[in-house]
Design an enzyme around this catalytic site. Structure first.
Site, PDB file in Angstrom:
ATOM      1  N   HIS A  76       0.838  -1.210   0.000  1.00 16.40           N
ATOM      2  CA  HIS A  76       0.000   0.000   0.000  1.00 16.40           C
ATOM      3  C   HIS A  76       0.874   1.262   0.000  1.00 16.40           C
ATOM      4  O   HIS A  76       1.989   1.273   0.524  1.00 16.40           O
ATOM      5  CB  HIS A  76      -1.027   0.008   1.147  1.00 16.40           C
ATOM      6  CG  HIS A  76      -0.492   0.227   2.517  1.00 16.40           C
ATOM      7  ND1 HIS A  76      -1.038  -0.350   3.639  1.00 16.40           N
ATOM      8  CD2 HIS A  76       0.542   0.977   2.987  1.00 16.40           C
ATOM      9  CE1 HIS A  76      -0.381   0.041   4.712  1.00 16.40           C
ATOM     10  NE2 HIS A  76       0.589   0.839   4.339  1.00 16.40           N
ATOM     11  N   GLU A 100      -5.065   0.318  -0.096  1.00 14.26           N
ATOM     12  CA  GLU A 100      -4.801  -1.095   0.126  1.00 14.26           C
ATOM     13  C   GLU A 100      -4.989  -1.863  -1.180  1.00 14.26           C
ATOM     14  O   GLU A 100      -5.535  -1.315  -2.156  1.00 14.26           O
ATOM     15  CB  GLU A 100      -5.766  -1.629   1.213  1.00 14.26           C
ATOM     16  CG  GLU A 100      -5.674  -0.900   2.558  1.00 14.26           C
ATOM     17  CD  GLU A 100      -4.401  -1.253   3.361  1.00 14.26           C
ATOM     18  OE1 GLU A 100      -3.412  -1.748   2.767  1.00 14.26           O
ATOM     19  OE2 GLU A 100      -4.404  -1.011   4.583  1.00 14.26           O
TER      20      GLU A 100
HETATM   21  C1  F6R Z   1       1.537   6.619   6.409  1.00  8.77           C
HETATM   22  C2  F6R Z   1       1.249   5.901   5.159  1.00  8.77           C
HETATM   23  C3  F6R Z   1       1.572   4.465   5.022  1.00  8.77           C
HETATM   24  C4  F6R Z   1       2.958   4.098   5.560  1.00  8.77           C
HETATM   25  C5  F6R Z   1       3.183   2.597   5.464  1.00  8.77           C
HETATM   26  C6  F6R Z   1       4.523   2.169   6.021  1.00  8.77           C
HETATM   27  O1  F6R Z   1       1.183   7.986   6.288  1.00  8.77           O
HETATM   28  O2  F6R Z   1       0.707   6.491   4.271  1.00  8.77           O
HETATM   29  O3  F6R Z   1       1.495   4.093   3.669  1.00  8.77           O
HETATM   30  O4  F6R Z   1       3.944   4.779   4.831  1.00  8.77           O
HETATM   31  O5  F6R Z   1       2.168   1.925   6.151  1.00  8.77           O
HETATM   32  O6  F6R Z   1       4.520   2.390   7.407  1.00  8.77           O
HETATM   33  P1  F6R Z   1       5.884   2.322   8.237  1.00  8.77           P
HETATM   34  O7  F6R Z   1       6.721   3.420   7.744  1.00  8.77           O
HETATM   35  O8  F6R Z   1       5.467   2.539   9.668  1.00  8.77           O
HETATM   36  O9  F6R Z   1       6.467   0.975   7.982  1.00  8.77           O
END
Ligand code: F6R
Length: 243
Positions: A144, A149
């Site tokens: 995503h 999603e």
């Molecule tokens: C957050 C977002 C998500 C995150 C992704 C990765 O604003 O849009 O797409 O970038 O879920 O999350 P992390 O960086 O916590 O692994």
């Protein structure tokens, strides 16, 4: 091969420094640049670089505008600290001296959603601000971007979305229990993201390698891996850590 530039970095520090550069270049060229922002673990290193540069007065973010990708819906008041607004204020906007009046979210996490709200007004707001110059993206384990999603439409706009089971599980690390993780969010769409003039995608943990592999191999958009929407964009750079 698609046209996306893949920059493999040796350390998380190198990812953070390199991914910060397009934003620092943009703000030096135009102090009123418009940035698209992400939350989560991925951008923390890059945001620390922004804070360092702002504190050293090599750059000023005070005139730029920001639009965050997404915000949780249905956060419990005890979890206020996990709202993406609070995350951004604490990790970036406050310490790097952004003007909060110029920082925007698709939804105010602590206000009830009015029936009939059209979240695509956020896309109109972004367009009215001149469009996003540089968009920062993390990527989910399931591919995503934003909270688009698997199964998301490539032309989707900002809207209410349901989080995938995998996303709820991954994000439970920030909460007391999986129960507390919101099940919904308001997210910019894939179509909204593709309107940015330049896109920076960062993958700095091992669990993102499958998503990066899917993106490297993609010739066209595959809705099972939403990040593959980026093959349709002319200016995407991926900064990633192979181990
Ligand atoms: C957050 C977002 C998500 C995150 C992704 C990765 O604003 O849009 O797409 O970038 O879920 O999350 P992390 O960086 O916590 O692994």
């Amino acid at each position: 091969m698609n046209e996306i530039k893949f920059i493999e970095c040796a350390t998380a520090e190198e990812v953070a420094e390199q991914a910060a550069q397009p934003f620092l270049d943009a703000i030096k060229a135009n102090p009123e640049s418009v940035f698209g922002m992400a939350t989560g673990s991925t951008p923390l290193g890059t945001y620390a670089v922004f804070v360092r540069e702002a504190k050293a007065k090599r750059v000023s973010f005070s005139r730029c505008a920001t639009f965050n990708l997404d915000e949780y819906v249905g956060l419990k008041p005890k979890d206020a600290a996990h709202s993406y607004r609070v995350f951004m204020n604490n990790n970036l906007f406050g310490p790097a001296g952004f003007n909060l009046d110029r920082t925007h979210f698709p939804f105010k996490w602590d206000e009830p959603i009015k029936p009939g709200t059209d979240f695509a007004a956020y896309d109109a707001h972004i367009a009215a601000a001149g469009g996003i110059d540089v968009q920062y993206l993390g990527v989910g384990e399931n591919g995503h971007i934003g909270f688009n999603e698997p199964g998301s439409d490539i032309s989707s706009r900002t809207r209410l979305v349901k989080l995938a089971e995998q996303t709820i599980k991954n994000n439970s690390r920030f909460f007391d229990s999986e129960e507390d993780v919101p099940k919904e969010a308001v997210s910019m769409g894939l179509g909204s993201i593709l309107k940015a003039r330049k896109i920076v995608l960062v993958a700095n943990t091992k669990n993102k390698l499958k998503a990066i592999e899917a993106l490297r191999n993609a010739q066209a958009f595959n809705p099972e891996w939403p990040c593959t929407a980026l093959v349709a964009h002319p200016d995407v750079t991926v900064y990633w850590l192979a181990k």
